[in-house]
Design a protein around this motif. Structure first.
Motif, PDB file in Angstrom:
ATOM      1  N   LEU A  93       0.832  -1.202   0.000  1.00 53.27           N
ATOM      2  CA  LEU A  93       0.000   0.000   0.000  1.00 53.27           C
ATOM      3  C   LEU A  93       0.866   1.251   0.000  1.00 53.27           C
ATOM      4  CD1 LEU A  93      -2.912  -0.603   2.487  1.00 53.27           C
ATOM      5  CD2 LEU A  93      -2.950  -0.341   0.042  1.00 53.27           C
ATOM      6  N   SER A  94       2.000   1.160   0.695  1.00 54.63           N
ATOM      7  CA  SER A  94       2.831   2.356   0.846  1.00 54.63           C
ATOM      8  C   SER A  94       3.383   2.825  -0.492  1.00 54.63           C
ATOM      9  CB  SER A  94       3.981   2.077   1.818  1.00 54.63           C
ATOM     10  OG  SER A  94       4.978   1.329   1.161  1.00 54.63           O
ATOM     11  N   ILE A  95       3.498   1.919  -1.475  1.00 53.12           N
ATOM     12  CA  ILE A  95       4.077   2.368  -2.737  1.00 53.12           C
ATOM     13  C   ILE A  95       3.015   2.874  -3.705  1.00 53.12           C
ATOM     14  CG2 ILE A  95       6.099   0.869  -2.588  1.00 53.12           C
ATOM     15  CD1 ILE A  95       4.625  -0.790  -4.844  1.00 53.12           C
ATOM     16  N   GLU A 149      10.168   8.080  -5.274  1.00 53.34           N
ATOM     17  CA  GLU A 149      10.266   6.637  -5.107  1.00 53.34           C
ATOM     18  C   GLU A 149      10.955   6.271  -3.797  1.00 53.34           C
ATOM     19  OE1 GLU A 149      12.105   3.247  -7.848  1.00 53.34           O
ATOM     20  OE2 GLU A 149      11.090   4.848  -8.948  1.00 53.34           O
ATOM     21  N   GLY A 150      10.392   5.313  -3.081  1.00 57.03           N
ATOM     22  CA  GLY A 150      11.031   4.822  -1.860  1.00 57.03           C
ATOM     23  C   GLY A 150      10.831   5.703  -0.645  1.00 57.03           C
ATOM     24  N   HIS A 151      10.067   6.790  -0.811  1.00 59.03           N
ATOM     25  CA  HIS A 151       9.894   7.729   0.311  1.00 59.03           C
ATOM     26  C   HIS A 151       9.312   7.035   1.542  1.00 59.03           C
ATOM     27  CE1 HIS A 151       8.885  11.376   2.507  1.00 59.03           C
ATOM     28  NE2 HIS A 151       7.624  10.993   2.550  1.00 59.03           N
ATOM     29  N   ALA A 152       8.188   6.360   1.351  1.00 57.92           N
ATOM     30  CA  ALA A 152       7.498   5.751   2.494  1.00 57.92           C
ATOM     31  C   ALA A 152       8.397   4.738   3.194  1.00 57.92           C
ATOM     32  CB  ALA A 152       6.208   5.088   2.027  1.00 57.92           C
ATOM     33  N   GLU A 153       9.052   3.895   2.414  1.00 56.80           N
ATOM     34  CA  GLU A 153       9.902   2.858   2.977  1.00 56.80           C
ATOM     35  C   GLU A 153      11.044   3.496   3.787  1.00 56.80           C
ATOM     36  OE1 GLU A 153       9.494  -0.642   2.090  1.00 56.80           O
ATOM     37  OE2 GLU A 153      10.817  -0.829   3.819  1.00 56.80           O
ATOM     38  N   ARG A 154      11.684   4.534   3.205  1.00 57.91           N
ATOM     39  CA  ARG A 154      12.802   5.180   3.913  1.00 57.91           C
ATOM     40  C   ARG A 154      12.314   5.852   5.188  1.00 57.91           C
ATOM     41  NH1 ARG A 154      14.247   6.907  -1.284  1.00 57.91           N
ATOM     42  NH2 ARG A 154      13.206   8.868  -0.861  1.00 57.91           N
ATOM     43  N   VAL A 155      11.158   6.515   5.085  1.00 60.51           N
ATOM     44  CA  VAL A 155      10.629   7.193   6.275  1.00 60.51           C
ATOM     45  C   VAL A 155      10.332   6.170   7.365  1.00 60.51           C
ATOM     46  CG1 VAL A 155       8.708   8.542   7.190  1.00 60.51           C
ATOM     47  CG2 VAL A 155       9.713   9.140   4.997  1.00 60.51           C
ATOM     48  N   ALA A 156       9.759   5.008   6.942  1.00 59.47           N
ATOM     49  CA  ALA A 156       9.421   3.987   7.935  1.00 59.47           C
ATOM     50  C   ALA A 156      10.680   3.482   8.640  1.00 59.47           C
ATOM     51  CB  ALA A 156       8.677   2.828   7.272  1.00 59.47           C
ATOM     52  N   GLU A 161       5.251   2.482  12.552  1.00 54.07           N
ATOM     53  CA  GLU A 161       5.631   1.906  11.264  1.00 54.07           C
ATOM     54  C   GLU A 161       4.475   1.988  10.275  1.00 54.07           C
ATOM     55  OE1 GLU A 161       6.677  -2.227  11.252  1.00 54.07           O
ATOM     56  OE2 GLU A 161       7.779  -2.015   9.362  1.00 54.07           O
ATOM     57  N   ALA A 162       3.287   1.577  10.746  1.00 55.78           N
ATOM     58  CA  ALA A 162       2.125   1.596   9.858  1.00 55.78           C
ATOM     59  C   ALA A 162       1.843   3.022   9.387  1.00 55.78           C
ATOM     60  CB  ALA A 162       0.911   1.016  10.579  1.00 55.78           C
ATOM     61  N   ALA A 163       1.866   3.977  10.328  1.00 50.34           N
ATOM     62  CA  ALA A 163       1.569   5.357   9.962  1.00 50.34           C
ATOM     63  C   ALA A 163       2.619   5.894   8.994  1.00 50.34           C
ATOM     64  CB  ALA A 163       1.506   6.226  11.215  1.00 50.34           C
ATOM     65  N   SER A 164       3.904   5.531   9.213  1.00 52.88           N
ATOM     66  CA  SER A 164       4.951   6.025   8.314  1.00 52.88           C
ATOM     67  C   SER A 164       4.750   5.473   6.907  1.00 52.88           C
ATOM     68  CB  SER A 164       6.334   5.584   8.790  1.00 52.88           C
ATOM     69  OG  SER A 164       6.500   5.871  10.134  1.00 52.88           O
ATOM     70  N   LEU A 165       4.406   4.184   6.841  1.00 53.73           N
ATOM     71  CA  LEU A 165       4.242   3.580   5.520  1.00 53.73           C
ATOM     72  C   LEU A 165       3.075   4.210   4.767  1.00 53.73           C
ATOM     73  CD1 LEU A 165       4.916  -0.184   6.293  1.00 53.73           C
ATOM     74  CD2 LEU A 165       6.270   1.284   4.805  1.00 53.73           C
ATOM     75  N   LEU A 166       2.044   4.580   5.508  1.00 56.34           N
ATOM     76  CA  LEU A 166       0.808   4.996   4.832  1.00 56.34           C
ATOM     77  C   LEU A 166       0.559   6.498   4.908  1.00 56.34           C
ATOM     78  CD1 LEU A 166      -1.520   2.052   5.931  1.00 56.34           C
ATOM     79  CD2 LEU A 166       0.002   2.208   3.984  1.00 56.34           C
ATOM     80  N   GLU A 170      12.347  14.345   2.780  1.00 61.40           N
ATOM     81  CA  GLU A 170      12.070  15.242   1.657  1.00 61.40           C
ATOM     82  C   GLU A 170      13.216  16.222   1.454  1.00 61.40           C
ATOM     83  OE1 GLU A 170       8.100  16.692   2.434  1.00 61.40           O
ATOM     84  OE2 GLU A 170       7.381  14.639   2.115  1.00 61.40           O
ATOM     85  N   LEU A 171      13.846  16.678   2.550  1.00 52.38           N
ATOM     86  CA  LEU A 171      14.915  17.671   2.435  1.00 52.38           C
ATOM     87  C   LEU A 171      16.225  17.062   1.945  1.00 52.38           C
ATOM     88  CD1 LEU A 171      14.268  19.678   5.694  1.00 52.38           C
ATOM     89  CD2 LEU A 171      14.115  20.570   3.371  1.00 52.38           C
ATOM     90  N   SER A 172      16.479  15.803   2.340  1.00 55.43           N
ATOM     91  CA  SER A 172      17.792  15.221   2.062  1.00 55.43           C
ATOM     92  C   SER A 172      17.778  14.448   0.760  1.00 55.43           C
ATOM     93  CB  SER A 172      18.211  14.301   3.200  1.00 55.43           C
ATOM     94  OG  SER A 172      17.304  13.231   3.240  1.00 55.43           O
ATOM     95  N   GLU A 173      17.148  15.015  -0.219  1.00 54.63           N
ATOM     96  CA  GLU A 173      16.937  14.319  -1.486  1.00 54.63           C
ATOM     97  C   GLU A 173      18.181  13.602  -2.008  1.00 54.63           C
ATOM     98  OE1 GLU A 173      14.441  15.595  -5.407  1.00 54.63           O
ATOM     99  OE2 GLU A 173      14.454  16.804  -3.608  1.00 54.63           O
ATOM    100  N   GLY A 174      19.309  14.331  -1.997  1.00 53.32           N
ATOM    101  CA  GLY A 174      20.527  13.768  -2.593  1.00 53.32           C
ATOM    102  C   GLY A 174      21.045  12.569  -1.821  1.00 53.32           C
TER     103      GLY A 174
END
Lengths: 455, 393
Positions: B227-229, B239-246, B267-272, B346-350
């Motif tokens: 669901l997170s993707i 791409e990969g934002h939710a997973e990295r945040v989690a 974890e659930a809240a971060s993924l979703l 979001e800030l550390s894009e690179g």
């Protein structure tokens, strides 16, 4: 609070009073049995009786009967009927009912369980004591005890239920009988617990109940987690439905039809579960399609169409990421689900075809923005005509048989939801605009025959 | 049916068949009994209790306790070695080294069990109820300790708490029950091989429940991840934002010693936390700004529909109030962790070291002092730890 008819109240109180009468009479005649045994087994019976596992299919499963069977064996061999009665009464004592102050229920359940256990003990007392030394005879005794217990217990419950619902006692009792045999393993373990209790003493009890209660707790957490998983899947479906109001209930109905077909084709429970989830989630990819495209009233441009078609591969991608569903991930791809005899012979899974047929049937029998629902007979005809071409023929047959034996009716005039239109869409045919028909056109191009494709 | 399932089924049928034959004909010579128990052990070697976050333990450990009561020390060792040789061949483990390790581990475990059992019996010089039960319990614990030592050597993590040990408890008590049922105590109550047939049932039920639980746990986590993707597949989020945040949020949550429950919701809240984006009427594509509080609100509304996820929904605060003053009570620590982790990603894009430092600085100096300094400190600690182990990035 439930309102009870007067005769139900009388029966409930009466059962409780009879049990109480037996308690007093036995206490006077034979005196109290071993108090340690009473305390240990009653506490366990109370715990087990209140910690039943609710199975997803609605049945309840409790280890209470094991403790009752153990009590019957241990106390009867020691010459006491009272012990069985007391343990049975504790097994029937529901804390939830006490908290609700539902005294009729408390009286009925305590009395009923007590009397049923007492009846089993009376029967067991008739067996020669040599049975205790032969495991096969003890197993036979367990079967007899189960039968006696459930004749009394289910019989009384059936009488009350039929008073409440007005249905005949016999049919109510028959419905309950099937679950009785699920308790047999507990009864067999119970008689051996009783026997070892006599020989070895109270130390045997923890060795006996710990594995069973561990199994129970783990199974309960499995059931709970399964529920939360279902909830999570439902979030998705809810989100889909807010995006496209014409598809309200679509996923649930596709899952239901898929289940009908799966049962008809004799799929194993694990595959049915997988099929259910795949059917629920087959349209998940639509989440990424912008709302204005899903609900666009006119024709879609080529680019928009491509964007909408993307949802199938997104759905498949999502299903692939869940190991349990990965084998049926192609369910989301309309290209894959087209029937081909060659692929069928190769032994590819049938689930994607089931989802495709269930999906098409529900799409045809529901109203969409671009046309009204077709009738069930029209939908059946479409399915039959395309069986072997677009749809898997066995799956089509299974769906039609499954719906016919249930005497159910879907489609025009039988829809769960009534739609209000500013401009009424055409009543029959596939209509002229919108997503479904564009998909139909698309698939029609490669096979030269007009076909129905679900969205 | 897979190879391993066939093996287990065949071995079970042989075991039950032999046991029934033995109890039916009354032909329960010691050798025969030991053969039946060895067959049962072999089945138990292939069936493992797999509690979540604990080492798997084979059901054969329960049969070992029964074998202690049924066989002399010599017979015991011969049977165990025979069974382990069989398991070495049949085990589905990928390579010979793993099989050999398991072979050694099981032999040591059985030897420890035998040693402890015999030690207690001979020191006490009695077969009384308490002594036999104590010896059996000690033997069972000894087997599990061998596994525990191997497991903590492998994972370099020692966890001796009681949490998650219900499977091991069921294993030892079942084994003791089978052992007591086999020969009775103080000469009373033995039912021979019936004990194996009857009392393995609860243990098998526990095993089955653990298996089901493991499958549904995996499916549940994967469903959340899948669901997170969804927003990423729709091109709404990088791409990969939710997973990295989690991952980041969990590390920060552990650093702040949140309890396991809270971590689960985090974890659930971060993924979703971006899922609601897809439901907005006109979700903007990546790069165009969208009101973050609207996304949070939509996501929270979705999570609230699922009973289990409702507490996770509360972590998605609808309006990012500045931290401090009245807002402190309104946003929980977990909620703050999620906001910091998401903003940081979001800030550390690179992703290189300079942009990471830059991102942390921006968070500290954020407009109106938005983030909880304790949570930012946790972020810094986590990043520092990651920089020590570059592979973790």
């Amino acid at each position: 609070m439930i309102k009870y008819p007067l005769r139900v109240t009388i029966l409930c109180v009466g059962v409780g009073l009879i049990a109480l009468g037996c308690f007093i009479a036995l206490a006077i005649v034979e005196g109290f049995p071993d108090l340690v045994a009473i305390a240990v087994l009653s506490a366990l019976a109370l715990y087990a009786g209140n910690r039943a596992v609710d199975f997803p299919d609605g049945t309840k499963f409790s280890a209470g009967f094991m403790i009752e069977a153990a009590a019957v064996v241990a106390f009867t061999a020691a010459g006491s009927l009272l012990g069985s009665l007391i343990v049975g009464m504790f097994c029937g004592l529901s804390i939830a009912n006490l908290r609700d102050r539902d005294w009729r229920r408390v009286s009925f359940n305590v009395g009923n369980f007590g009397l049923a256990t007492l009846a089993a003990a009376v029967v067991f007392a008739l067996f020669p004591s040599s049975w205790m030394n032969s495991p096969p005879l003890l197993i036979a005794a367990a079967i007899l005890l189960t039968a006696v217990f459930f004749v009394v217990n289910d019989g009384l419950v059936a009488v009350v239920l039929s008073m409440m619902t007005g249905e005949p006692v016999a049919s109510t009792a028959r419905e309950m009988a099937s679950s009785t045999f699920q308790s047999l393993p507990f009864a067999i373990l119970g008689v051996f617990l009783g026997r070892l209790y006599l020989d070895v003493g109270v130390v045997i009890v923890p060795l006996f109940v710990v594995p069973i209660f561990v199994a129970r707790e783990i199974f309960a957490s499995y059931v709970a987690l399964k529920r939360s998983h279902d909830d999570t899947v439902r979030i998705l479906i809810g989100a889909l439905e807010t995006k496209d109001k014409y598809t309200a209930g679509h996923a649930e109905r596709v899952a239901m039809f898929a289940n009908y077909i799966g049962l008809e084709l004799g799929l194993a429970p694990k595959r049915l579960e997988r099929l259910r989830l795949a059917a629920l989630m087959h349209d998940v990819g639509k989440l990424v399609v912008p709302n204005h495209l899903l609900n666009k009233p006119g024709r879609l441009t080529e680019a928009e169409f491509a964007q909408v078609r993307l949802h199938e591969s997104v759905s498949a991608e999502i299903l692939t990421r869940i190991d349990f569903l990965a084998p049926v991930a192609p369910s989301a791809l309309s290209e894959y689900t087209r029937f081909s005899p060659v692929a069928d012979e190769k032994g590819q899974p049938i689930e994607p075809h089931i989802v495709a047929v269930a999906d098409a049937f529900d799409a045809m029998t529901s109203t969409r923005s671009y046309r009204k629902a077709l009738s069930q007979s029209t939908a059946f005809r479409e399915l039959r005509e395309n069986a072997g071409k677009q749809f898997h023929p066995r799956v089509v047959d299974a769906l039609i048989v499954a719906i016919e034996i249930r005497h159910e009716e879907y489609g025009a005039g039988h829809e769960a939801q009534v739609h209000d239109f500013a401009v009424e869409p055409p009543a029959a045919g596939l209509g002229s605009a919108g997503l479904g028909d564009l998909l139909a056109e698309e698939s029609g191009r490669d096979s030269d025959s007009p076909e129905v494709t679900a969205t | 049916m897979s190879q391993i399932q066939r093996t287990i089924a065949t071995a079970s049928v042989i075991t039950v068949g032999l046991a029934c034959f033995a109890v039916g004909t009354g032909l329960a010579s010691t050798t025969f009994t030991i053969a039946v128990l060895a067959a049962a052990m072999l089945v138990g070697e292939l069936l493992e209790l797999r509690p979540p976050e604990r080492a798997a333990v084979p059901l054969s450990y329960a049969v070992v306790l029964m074998l202690l009561r049924a066989a002399s020390p010599g017979e015991f060792l011969v049977a165990v070695i025979a069974v382990e040789l069989g398991a070495f061949v049949l085990r589905p483990a990928p390579n010979v080294a793993t099989r050999a390790e398991l072979f050694a581990q099981r032999i040591i475990a059985a030897a420890v069990a035998l040693g402890l059992y015999q030690l207690v019996i001979s020191v006490a010089d009695s077969q009384s109820k308490q002594i036999v039960l104590g010896a059996l319990a000690l033997a069972g614990i000894g087997e599990l300790l061998v596994d525990e030592v191997v497991f903590s050597l492998q994972t370099r993590r020692l966890d001796l708490s009681w949490r998650g040990r219900s499977g091991e408890l069921a294993l030892v008590t079942s084994g003791m029950l089978m052992a007591v049922g086999y020969a009775g105590l103080e000469g009373k109550g033995g039912i021979g091989l019936w004990a194996l047939l009857l009392f393995s049932v609860p243990l098998l039920a526990a095993w089955y429940s653990f298996e089901r639980l493991a499958v549904i746990r995996r499916t549940y986590t994967q469903t959340l991840q899948a669901l997170s993707i969804v927003p990423e597949l729709g091109g709404l989020v990088r791409e990969g934002h939710a997973e990295r945040v989690a991952v980041l949020a969990l590390e920060m949550g552990r650093d702040l010693s949140l309890d396991p429950r809270e971590l689960e919701y985090l974890e659930a809240a971060s993924l979703l936390h971006h899922l609601g984006h897809v439901c907005l009427d006109d979700p903007s594509v990546l790069g165009r700004p969208v009101d973050p509080s609207e996304v949070a609100q939509a996501s929270a509304a979705m999570l609230r529909q699922a009973q289990f996820l409702a507490p996770a929904a509360e972590l998605l605060s609808p309006d990012p109030l500045p931290f401090g003053g009245g807002s402190r009570s309104q946003t929980s620590v977990s909620g703050q962790v999620l906001r910091v982790a998401s903003a940081f990603d979001e800030l550390s894009e690179g992703g290189d070291a300079r942009s990471l430092d830059g991102a942390v600085e921006v968070l500290y100096s954020g407009p109106g002092y938005v983030y909880d300094p304790r949570v930012l400190a946790a972020l810094e600690r986590v990043l520092e730890r990651r920089s020590l182990v570059p592979a973790a990035l």
